[in-house]
Motif scaffolding. Structure first.
Motif, mmCIF file in Angstrom:
data_model
loop_
_atom_site.group_PDB
_atom_site.id
_atom_site.type_symbol
_atom_site.label_atom_id
_atom_site.label_comp_id
_atom_site.label_asym_id
_atom_site.label_seq_id
_atom_site.Cartn_x
_atom_site.Cartn_y
_atom_site.Cartn_z
ATOM 1 N N GLN A 30 -60.708 -15.060 -32.788
ATOM 2 C CA GLN A 30 -62.161 -15.247 -32.841
ATOM 3 C C GLN A 30 -62.634 -15.342 -34.283
ATOM 4 N N GLU A 31 -61.958 -14.600 -35.160
ATOM 5 C CA GLU A 31 -62.344 -14.554 -36.573
ATOM 6 C C GLU A 31 -62.026 -15.863 -37.278
ATOM 7 N N ARG A 32 -60.823 -16.400 -37.005
ATOM 8 C CA ARG A 32 -60.379 -17.637 -37.655
ATOM 9 C C ARG A 32 -59.030 -18.045 -37.072
ATOM 10 N N PRO A 33 -58.669 -19.312 -37.206
ATOM 11 C CA PRO A 33 -57.309 -19.714 -36.838
ATOM 12 C C PRO A 33 -56.315 -18.949 -37.709
ATOM 13 N N MET A 34 -55.169 -18.607 -37.133
ATOM 14 C CA MET A 34 -54.208 -17.800 -37.875
ATOM 15 C C MET A 34 -52.785 -18.282 -37.649
ATOM 16 N N PRO A 35 -51.980 -18.220 -38.719
ATOM 17 C CA PRO A 35 -50.555 -18.495 -38.541
ATOM 18 C C PRO A 35 -49.874 -17.297 -37.882
ATOM 19 N N VAL A 36 -48.718 -17.543 -37.317
ATOM 20 C CA VAL A 36 -47.996 -16.489 -36.609
ATOM 21 C C VAL A 36 -47.742 -15.291 -37.519
ATOM 22 N N ARG A 37 -47.406 -15.525 -38.783
ATOM 23 C CA ARG A 37 -47.101 -14.404 -39.695
ATOM 24 C C ARG A 37 -48.300 -13.457 -39.833
ATOM 25 N N ASP A 38 -49.527 -14.015 -39.851
ATOM 26 C CA ASP A 38 -50.718 -13.166 -39.957
ATOM 27 C C ASP A 38 -50.944 -12.384 -38.662
ATOM 28 N N LEU A 39 -50.678 -13.028 -37.533
ATOM 29 C CA LEU A 39 -50.803 -12.325 -36.252
ATOM 30 C C LEU A 39 -49.797 -11.182 -36.184
ATOM 31 N N VAL A 56 -47.750 -17.909 -23.281
ATOM 32 C CA VAL A 56 -48.571 -17.732 -22.076
ATOM 33 C C VAL A 56 -50.002 -18.195 -22.344
ATOM 34 N N LEU A 57 -50.547 -17.788 -23.476
ATOM 35 C CA LEU A 57 -51.918 -18.179 -23.828
ATOM 36 C C LEU A 57 -52.035 -19.683 -24.059
ATOM 37 N N ARG A 58 -51.004 -20.256 -24.634
ATOM 38 C CA ARG A 58 -51.014 -21.700 -24.878
ATOM 39 C C ARG A 58 -50.925 -22.470 -23.551
ATOM 40 N N ARG A 59 -50.013 -22.058 -22.660
ATOM 41 C CA ARG A 59 -49.885 -22.724 -21.353
ATOM 42 C C ARG A 59 -51.166 -22.620 -20.538
ATOM 43 N N SER A 60 -51.882 -21.517 -20.694
ATOM 44 C CA SER A 60 -53.121 -21.321 -19.939
ATOM 45 C C SER A 60 -54.265 -22.160 -20.502
ATOM 46 N N GLY A 61 -54.096 -22.653 -21.715
ATOM 47 C CA GLY A 61 -55.150 -23.439 -22.347
ATOM 48 C C GLY A 61 -56.160 -22.611 -23.116
ATOM 49 N N MET A 62 -55.888 -21.319 -23.297
ATOM 50 C CA MET A 62 -56.836 -20.464 -24.027
ATOM 51 C C MET A 62 -56.695 -20.607 -25.539
ATOM 52 N N VAL A 63 -55.494 -20.923 -26.002
ATOM 53 C CA VAL A 63 -55.276 -21.141 -27.429
ATOM 54 C C VAL A 63 -54.578 -22.481 -27.634
ATOM 55 N N THR A 64 -54.736 -22.998 -28.819
ATOM 56 C CA THR A 64 -54.025 -24.207 -29.210
ATOM 57 C C THR A 64 -53.177 -23.883 -30.425
ATOM 58 N N ALA A 65 -52.140 -24.670 -30.614
ATOM 59 C CA ALA A 65 -51.244 -24.476 -31.754
ATOM 60 C C ALA A 65 -51.119 -25.790 -32.503
ATOM 61 N N GLN A 66 -51.180 -25.692 -33.826
ATOM 62 C CA GLN A 66 -50.983 -26.872 -34.668
ATOM 63 C C GLN A 66 -49.963 -26.533 -35.735
ATOM 64 N N ARG A 67 -49.045 -27.455 -35.923
ATOM 65 C CA ARG A 67 -48.012 -27.248 -36.937
ATOM 66 C C ARG A 67 -48.544 -27.737 -38.278
ATOM 67 N N ASP A 68 -48.336 -26.898 -39.293
ATOM 68 C CA ASP A 68 -48.688 -27.249 -40.669
ATOM 69 C C ASP A 68 -47.423 -27.032 -41.493
ATOM 70 N N GLY A 69 -46.606 -28.073 -41.591
ATOM 71 C CA GLY A 69 -45.300 -27.919 -42.224
ATOM 72 C C GLY A 69 -44.421 -27.079 -41.324
ATOM 73 N N THR A 71 -45.192 -23.953 -40.656
ATOM 74 C CA THR A 71 -46.069 -22.909 -40.140
ATOM 75 C C THR A 71 -46.805 -23.398 -38.896
ATOM 76 N N VAL A 72 -46.869 -22.527 -37.888
ATOM 77 C CA VAL A 72 -47.651 -22.830 -36.695
ATOM 78 C C VAL A 72 -48.928 -22.001 -36.757
ATOM 79 N N VAL A 73 -50.064 -22.683 -36.668
ATOM 80 C CA VAL A 73 -51.372 -22.021 -36.752
ATOM 81 C C VAL A 73 -52.017 -22.072 -35.372
ATOM 82 N N TYR A 74 -52.439 -20.907 -34.896
ATOM 83 C CA TYR A 74 -53.069 -20.793 -33.583
ATOM 84 C C TYR A 74 -54.571 -20.652 -33.734
ATOM 85 N N SER A 75 -55.300 -21.175 -32.755
ATOM 86 C CA SER A 75 -56.755 -21.020 -32.726
ATOM 87 C C SER A 75 -57.213 -20.962 -31.280
#
Length: 114
Positions: A30-39, A56-69, A71-75
């Protein structure tokens, strides 16, 4: 394929949200998109466990993931998830306030009977 009754779909949603790690991930996102390391730094969980919860959250459609090099960033997928978490906080506040008031009444009654 038969359609699922709304109450069953709602129950499935609450089952999905029924783990503290998933709720914490959603709160952090909720605060901001975060990479896995920050989570991982914010949640005391093994990397494999976090990965499973994120899947599970990604399959449900509650979060999205984007690759940045590498690093995977979730939002959060949308504002409705944040709204649901706010509603849960409000409901808990009301419930706990009611319990506190009941406890106060019980303690006052206890004092009067002594």
């Amino acid at each position: 394929m038969r359609s699922v009754p709304l109450y069953e779909a709602k129950a499935e949603l609450f089952r999905l949200l029924g783990h503290p790690v998933r709720i914490r991930v959603l709160e952090l996102l909720q605060e901001r998109p975060m990479p896995v390391r920050d989570l991982l730094a914010a949640i005391e969980v093994e990397p494999t466990g976090l990965s499973q919860h994120l899947a599970v959250l990604r399959r449900s459609g509650m979060v999205t993931a984007q690759r940045d090099g590498s690093t995977v960033v979730y939002s959060l997928a949308g504002g409705d998830v944040a709204e649901l978490l706010r509603a849960a906080r409000q409901l808990l506040t009301q419930l706990l306030t009611g319990q506190h008031e009941l406890l106060s009444e019980l303690l006052q009654a206890e004092t009067k009977t002594r």
